[in-house]
Design a protein around this motif. Structure first.
Motif, PDB file in Angstrom:
ATOM      1  N   VAL A 509       0.837  -1.196   0.000  1.00  0.00           N
ATOM      2  CA  VAL A 509       0.000   0.000   0.000  1.00  0.00           C
ATOM      3  C   VAL A 509       0.876   1.251   0.000  1.00  0.00           C
ATOM      4  O   VAL A 509       0.634   2.210  -0.746  1.00  0.00           O
ATOM      5  CB  VAL A 509      -0.951  -0.008   1.208  1.00  0.00           C
ATOM      6  CG1 VAL A 509      -1.715   1.314   1.294  1.00  0.00           C
ATOM      7  CG2 VAL A 509      -1.932  -1.177   1.107  1.00  0.00           C
ATOM      8  N   LYS A 518      -3.528   5.492  -4.557  1.00  0.00           N
ATOM      9  CA  LYS A 518      -4.087   5.008  -3.304  1.00  0.00           C
ATOM     10  C   LYS A 518      -4.087   3.479  -3.279  1.00  0.00           C
ATOM     11  O   LYS A 518      -3.997   2.816  -4.310  1.00  0.00           O
ATOM     12  CB  LYS A 518      -5.513   5.520  -3.122  1.00  0.00           C
ATOM     13  CG  LYS A 518      -5.612   7.014  -2.862  1.00  0.00           C
ATOM     14  CD  LYS A 518      -7.063   7.420  -2.614  1.00  0.00           C
ATOM     15  CE  LYS A 518      -7.162   8.910  -2.336  1.00  0.00           C
ATOM     16  NZ  LYS A 518      -8.581   9.327  -2.091  1.00  0.00           N
ATOM     17  N   ALA A 520      -5.200  -0.145  -0.443  1.00  0.00           N
ATOM     18  CA  ALA A 520      -5.822  -0.612   0.798  1.00  0.00           C
ATOM     19  C   ALA A 520      -5.404  -2.052   1.055  1.00  0.00           C
ATOM     20  O   ALA A 520      -5.295  -2.865   0.135  1.00  0.00           O
ATOM     21  CB  ALA A 520      -7.339  -0.511   0.708  1.00  0.00           C
ATOM     22  N   GLU A 527     -14.248  -5.226   3.768  1.00  0.00           N
ATOM     23  CA  GLU A 527     -13.153  -4.316   3.449  1.00  0.00           C
ATOM     24  C   GLU A 527     -12.838  -4.353   1.951  1.00  0.00           C
ATOM     25  O   GLU A 527     -12.525  -3.315   1.351  1.00  0.00           O
ATOM     26  CB  GLU A 527     -11.906  -4.693   4.257  1.00  0.00           C
ATOM     27  CG  GLU A 527     -12.031  -4.450   5.756  1.00  0.00           C
ATOM     28  CD  GLU A 527     -10.828  -4.965   6.535  1.00  0.00           C
ATOM     29  OE1 GLU A 527     -10.730  -4.647   7.747  1.00  0.00           O
ATOM     30  OE2 GLU A 527      -9.976  -5.671   5.952  1.00  0.00           O
ATOM     31  N   ALA A 531     -12.921  -1.228  -0.703  1.00  0.00           N
ATOM     32  CA  ALA A 531     -11.744  -0.896  -1.503  1.00  0.00           C
ATOM     33  C   ALA A 531     -12.083  -0.856  -2.990  1.00  0.00           C
ATOM     34  O   ALA A 531     -11.626   0.033  -3.723  1.00  0.00           O
ATOM     35  CB  ALA A 531     -10.635  -1.908  -1.242  1.00  0.00           C
TER      36      ALA A 531
END
Length: 573
Positions: A509, A518, A520, A527, A531
């Motif tokens: 990450v 970006k 995750a 999650e 993402a």
């Protein structure tokens, strides 16, 4: 009109309809790069972080668009850095023209700075290659190279040009592509097969009729959809043929997308990690028809017992593949699209319901037990991704466990949707290929499925992704090991995990953030969904995204058949 050799190269690219190239400059190829500077409004050049990345990007561009990819590099290390990408394209029959420049003619053979015999090195991994030492032959060489790359069985072609030829003057006459000689201006032979044709060979009608009669006699037919169906863009013809014969269809690694993975006739992947339905169907059929499949050792693990209960028919454009790995009872030489068109004209509608019921009594996909600790299974991850991305999303993979999981559980629906290194097994292929696909298909979502081992190979291409705003969503199946090799060590080497533990950085990450993107780290489906939602929003703004997915270290690719055994002798179910 009088032009330099470098101008001729660029003009010939325009003749071929080229508007996108990938590469990395250096001293010997500077004349060509100087001309590209003047053609920026017509040809977009993508500077990658490494020549291997450029090779894979040109390959991914070719596979996803159906066009010929183009890659440029300088002499010496620039040229040799291409070789893994050239071999990858060669093994998977991907049409790419590689253009290198070498030292001047007077310096050839004198171990000059950055000199290498790239034509000698690349001879076994190209359809053909050229060393151009005469500017008068340059234009015809480029034209012929493109013709050879795209015709017959597609594949890579390399052109090496001495630097003085790129500076020499010559009278150049533009020739539209449709007027180029079909046999090649220089009459160059294709090395891959001594009988290969530059044209799409017409099948023998007698061979078609023989197969029509064989189908009529069959009670338990089975089809294999191979990479030749993908390359020929013969998916519609193949699906019509499968429906007429009413036969289950096993899909090779390279055939992904040519047969829709969600089609009711699809039994899933075949071979070492093939589904039980595919492998048992092939083993039990009385007639096996393989289209554009070369019966590699990952498909026909034990050639002598492959499809042992039936007759084998092989349809392929390359005669050199016939009876090379598996002995056939009948074969048809020809382009898959043309052969299937001829067959569809002759084959009536059949009903093999009882046979299909037997084949589909076996699983077409691996079933996973839910982990008591809540760790995501590969199927859960891929099902979540597939449900959230657009249906026409292009999927690029690297090589390893994640690759097999992707083929098993992501349902590819059209040719060029799946980009993977099937024949050569190139770790590090995926990101470059994804960038090439995005360059060639800017309107489509492109995702890159990789492992923590493969991603380390060419993660430097994140720089290319960020700079050119080629937003790719990378999903890392992170199990902390070199998964496929680790699996073999677990099963066959008494758990001696020699050099397969990846207990080291980077933090993926933070690596993405270092390149301006970006990312995750996700450990559960909730999650992951969050993402993916963020990644799709970032993509709209032209920014890539990285999702680091936690996968159990001991998770294996199942089913598995050991090499050298019959495809029904499952080591893992």
């Amino acid at each position: 009109m009088e032009m330099t050799g470098a101008q001729v190269v660029v003009e010939c690219l325009l003749e071929q309809g080229v508007d996108t190239v990938f590469g990395y400059p250096g001293g010997t190829i500077l004349n060509i790069y100087d001309e590209l500077y003047k053609y920026q409004d017509k040809i977009t050049h993508y500077l990658t972080a490494h020549e291997q990345g450029a090779a894979h990007a040109a390959d991914g561009y070719a596979r996803s668009t159906g066009k010929v990819g183009v890659c440029l590099a300088t002499s010496g290390p620039g040229a040799t850095n291409l070789t893994t990408g050239i071999a990858t394209a060669y093994m998977d029959s991907s049409p790419v023209v590689f253009i290198c420049c070498n030292v001047g003619q007077k310096m050839l053979g004198k171990d000059a700075f950055q000199e290498v015999d790239i034509t000698g090195i690349s001879m076994p991994i190209t359809k053909t290659n050229y060393l151009v030492r005469d500017v008068d032959k340059l234009a015809d060489t480029v034209r012929e190279a493109f013709g050879i790359a795209r015709s017959g069985r597609p594949g890579p072609v390399l052109i090496d040009i001495t630097k003085d030829v790129t500076a020499a003057k010559v009278d150049y006459e533009p020739i539209p592509q449709e007027k180029h000689s079909r046999t090649g201006a220089l009459g160059k032979l294709i090395r891959r097969s001594s009988t290969s044709s530059l044209l799409r060979p017409e099948p023998d009608q007698k061979d078609i009729d023989i197969l029509v009669d064989m189908i009529k006699e069959s009670k338990k037919p089975m089809l294999i959809c191979g990479g030749g169906v993908t390359r020929s863009r013969a998916h519609e013809e193949f699906r019509e043929f499968a429906r007429k014969v009413d036969a289950p269809v096993a899909i090779t690694l390279m055939g992904g997308g040519a047969m829709d993975g969600a089609d009711p006739l699809a039994t899933g992947m075949i071979g070492m990690h093939g589904s039980q339905a595919s492998n048992r169907g092939v083993d039990g059929c009385d007639l096996l028809i393989a289209v554009g499949c070369r019966f590699s050792d990952r498909v026909a693990l034990k050639p002598d017992s492959f499809a042992r209960n039936g007759k084998i028919v092989h349809i392929d454009i390359d005669r050199a593949e016939i009876n090379k790995n598996v002995q056939t009872d009948h074969h048809i030489i020809g382009d898959a699209k043309i052969v299937l068109e001829r067959l569809n004209e002759k084959v009536p509608q059949y009903d093999h319901s009882e046979w299909k019921e037997y084949v589909f009594s076996f699983p077409t996909e691996t079933k996973y037990d839910l982990d008591e600790n809540g760790v995501m299974t590969p199927k859960e991850i891929l099902a979540t991704i597939e449900s959230m991305v657009p249906k026409d999303t292009v999927v690029s993979t690297d090589v390893g466990e994640h690759q097999m999981w992707a083929i098993q559980h992501f349902h590819f629906s059209y040719p060029g949707q799946l980009l993977t290194s099937g024949g050569y097994g190139t770790m590090g292929f995926g990101l470059g290929a994804a960038l090439g696909a995005k360059a060639g298909n800017p309107e489509k979502t492109v995702i890159h499925i990789t492992g923590d081992g493969s991603f380390r190979m060419n993660c430097n291409e994140l720089a290319t992704e960020e700079f050119y705003k080629l937003p790719v969503i990378t999903f890392i199946f992170n199990n902390g090991v070199l998964g496929m090799v680790h699996q073999w060590q677990d099963l066959m080497y008494d758990k001696r995990y020699s050099q397969t533990i990846l207990d080291r950085g980077p933090n993926f990450v933070k690596l993405a953030e270092a390149y301006g993107m970006k990312g995750a780290r996700v450990t559960n489906i909730e999650e992951l969904q969050t993402a993916i939602t963020e990644a799709l929003e970032e993509q709209k703004e032209g920014r890539g995204y990285l999702v680091d997915c936690a996968v159990a270290t001991d998770e294996m690719v199942r089913p598995m058949v050991n090499g050298g055994t019959n495809i029904t002798e499952f080591l893992l179910n």
